[in-house]
Design an enzyme around this catalytic site. Sequence first.
Site, PDB file in Angstrom:
ATOM      1  N   LYS A 100      -2.500  -6.162   5.210  1.00  0.00           N
ATOM      2  CA  LYS A 100      -2.185  -7.111   4.165  1.00  0.00           C
ATOM      3  C   LYS A 100      -2.601  -8.266   4.666  1.00  0.00           C
ATOM      4  CE  LYS A 100       1.843  -5.387   6.099  1.00  0.00           C
ATOM      5  NZ  LYS A 100       2.304  -4.213   6.076  1.00  0.00           N
ATOM      6  N   GLU A 124      -3.788   0.469  -1.114  1.00  0.00           N
ATOM      7  CA  GLU A 124      -2.364   0.789  -1.534  1.00  0.00           C
ATOM      8  C   GLU A 124      -1.363   0.503  -0.705  1.00  0.00           C
ATOM      9  OE1 GLU A 124      -1.414   1.465  -5.467  1.00  0.00           O
ATOM     10  OE2 GLU A 124      -0.052   0.415  -4.230  1.00  0.00           O
ATOM     11  N   ILE A 131       5.008   2.862  -2.568  1.00  0.00           N
ATOM     12  CA  ILE A 131       5.097   2.396  -3.922  1.00  0.00           C
ATOM     13  C   ILE A 131       3.597   2.203  -4.850  1.00  0.00           C
ATOM     14  CG2 ILE A 131       6.187   1.326  -5.801  1.00  0.00           C
ATOM     15  CD1 ILE A 131       8.430   0.536  -3.716  1.00  0.00           C
ATOM     16  N   ASP A 196       4.438 -12.514   5.364  1.00  0.00           N
ATOM     17  CA  ASP A 196       4.206 -10.997   4.798  1.00  0.00           C
ATOM     18  C   ASP A 196       4.261 -10.784   3.511  1.00  0.00           C
ATOM     19  OD1 ASP A 196       3.632  -8.126   5.817  1.00  0.00           O
ATOM     20  OD2 ASP A 196       5.290  -8.078   4.649  1.00  0.00           O
ATOM     21  N   LYS A 200       1.258 -10.267   0.644  1.00  0.00           N
ATOM     22  CA  LYS A 200       1.452  -9.139  -0.455  1.00  0.00           C
ATOM     23  C   LYS A 200       1.242  -9.786  -1.809  1.00  0.00           C
ATOM     24  CE  LYS A 200       3.786  -6.108   2.622  1.00  0.00           C
ATOM     25  NZ  LYS A 200       4.935  -5.765   3.065  1.00  0.00           N
TER      26      LYS A 200
END
Lengths: 417, 417
Positions: A100, A124, A131, A196, A200
Amino acid sequence: MSIQQKQLTIGLFGFSVVGTGLYKVLQQSPSLNANIKKVCIKHPEKKREAPESLFTIDPELLLQDNDINVVVELIDDADAAYHIVTRALSSGKAVVSANKKMIAEHLPELLALQKKYDVPFLYESACCASIPVIRNLEEYYDNDLLQSFSGIVNGSTNYILTRVFQDKLDFDEALVLAQAEGFAESNPALDVEGIDALNKLSILLTHAYGIVANPNEIVHCGIQNLQTHDAIFAKEKGYEIKLVAQAKKLEDGNVAAFVLPQFVDNTNQLYNVRNEYNGVIIESGLADKQFFYGKGAGSFPTASAVLSDLSALRYDYKYEYKKLNNKIAGELTNDFFLRVYVSFEGLFQVPHEKFERIEEWSSSEKRCHVIGIIQFSKLKNSDWWKKKGTSLIVLPDAFAEHIAIKEETEESYLVLV
Amino acid sequence: MSIQQKQLTIGLFGFSVVGTGLYKVLQQSPSLNANIKKVCIKHPEKKREAPESLFTIDPELLLQDNDINVVVELIDDADAAYHIVTRALSSGKAVVSANKKMIAEHLPELLALQKKYDVPFLYESACCASIPVIRNLEEYYDNDLLQSFSGIVNGSTNYILTRVFQDKLDFDEALVLAQAEGFAESNPALDVEGIDALNKLSILLTHAYGIVANPNEIVHCGIQNLQTHDAIFAKEKGYEIKLVAQAKKLEDGNVAAFVLPQFVDNTNQLYNVRNEYNGVIIESGLADKQFFYGKGAGSFPTASAVLSDLSALRYDYKYEYKKLNNKIAGELTNDFFLRVYVSFEGLFQVPHEKFERIEEWSSSEKRCHVIGIIQFSKLKNSDWWKKKGTSLIVLPDAFAEHIAIKEETEESYLVLV
């Protein structure tokens, strides 16, 4: 309806727990039509659960192999990862990545490369691990009606917050425990300071609203400044504190977005998201709120999302960045109001001038807090609220006020002097 | 990465609340590139919120119009719906439908038509309304690792059960209330007897495991026989009763599936699914459990899913029935054991011979219950457990036993004589 399934020949970078897990699962999944041809590693001396001939330390052996049509990148180092991914995409190889940080920091370049070489780049697993939030934002909520999303997207901080609220630990004790349990890095800054979650959020913004924003442009703060005092306040009110990444389309079509600690009450689905779990609420015009929940961290959930990406590559799936290419939402904005709680050390530190309106003020010997309406743009352009000793927490229904305040007259303001 | 967006010219069948909602939303969504050209209705005398020229009572005016490339079918009558959908598909028109009964009962024919004419037929709204469960089973969980799904897929029965557990109503009172609130049909049999949930289960089985089963082949029962006694038992144990549609891949690769009332404890995400909401837990090998939650009934959530299907048609999306075409799971099986609670009227009605093992037995003046292990195939081939006065409820972790019992010796059985 007969489907052409592509045979995937994979070059894998990194053989940590996720990579090892992926290797094992692929061996047990003949229907996937995928096999790992070569694995590039950094430390050849380590013992690994796979034949020695599978490994190399030379990335070029993978990148220049024309048999290899998919590169899976599962290494820690964001800079090295970026190098590998750009080389792979430029060679016409599909790429799956879980990084990410690398993706969020290089979105414009990565978008350009995908366009130029017309190859799929799937990630993903980079948001909420298993998820399928990116895919659903991209494919299912691909219309004008997406109003907002808000999520707990970082498992480590959520684990810490759970220990504070469930086991009544101090924040410091909880962090130590999280590290011991392997839910936080030895240098936990990326998680704890909200970086983080921020990375995202910026990836999700692209798939939700077609907004490509440098993570540094987005207002964010982690849980590093939260104090026991804040947790006590939360409990009194029936709240828990969660670190939430949020985006919301405002009335003018522009999008508000931030990563901030929030008070969450038990009517909010995020209230029950505990430990290393992640949860995302997606709100759309007609469907109201929908909630996606699952393990957001850990090698298996991450490997699971990588596997789903590989699975999709068999059918030539790629992100089409529909919102970006057919822009329907506006731009990122800081022009709105937010209802927040701010707590301070010491009695005389209340910065009245930072608030548009103060609704509640409380002080004890060591610490005091204020609840009020702030202008978000002022948060963006200052850092008083991020200083050690100060904590800012968003209240439930924080946005509701931003309309009310505009309509209210001067007289109705309650200002503490 | 430039995307060709198709212009959708829609022929709409039915203009009830869902149809009306869709019409309004499309008018406000220019980016969708979709407009309704004609609406076929049954009762032209009704007043409607759209220009009169939009309406016709002649279906052929839509079906034979070459401009119309999408038929949206939103009528109640399953037989008429089937006729419309087959005619539309045969004319090369894409179709969006919300009619679970029609789809579940005609899956083989509808699959054949899609194959023959190579046109998309989308029906996300047919299962759990706005929750994108079909798309995720089809696209994201498209590999060997899908272990199980279990869901509350019928809003009406869930509303009734919520009233029983939250407001302590009797089942009969709760049904009356559900009807008054518009959450149950005046003839509630489809919902209450589990037929609606069964239809949804059989659609989901196709996308999850590539199994096309006639709904009548699947063991099912609704909440029609539940009694206050059962609710009291549940409360004592900390359970709630939910009507659950479930499918699970067994060790031999075959799939167990049923719609039955279940006791659910608070570690299960379904426990907190209340009122008209739906929730689905999808369990996969690596990712563990994932949970999808949202409004499962109502005109707006349904319209929302229809809109997402339309949105997908712009990009020529169609279900590829991947699991069906690349079969990886086995077939539907009844060859397994299940741990259940059965309650009976009267003291001497315990049918010992129906159980492989009885674990608990309790009787009061009017009613008694038994907890034990049953052979599922015996349920399939009998209906003693569906008779009025008898209620069968699946226990938590009901499947765990099916292995244990096989390994146990005769002596370890506790049999009541």
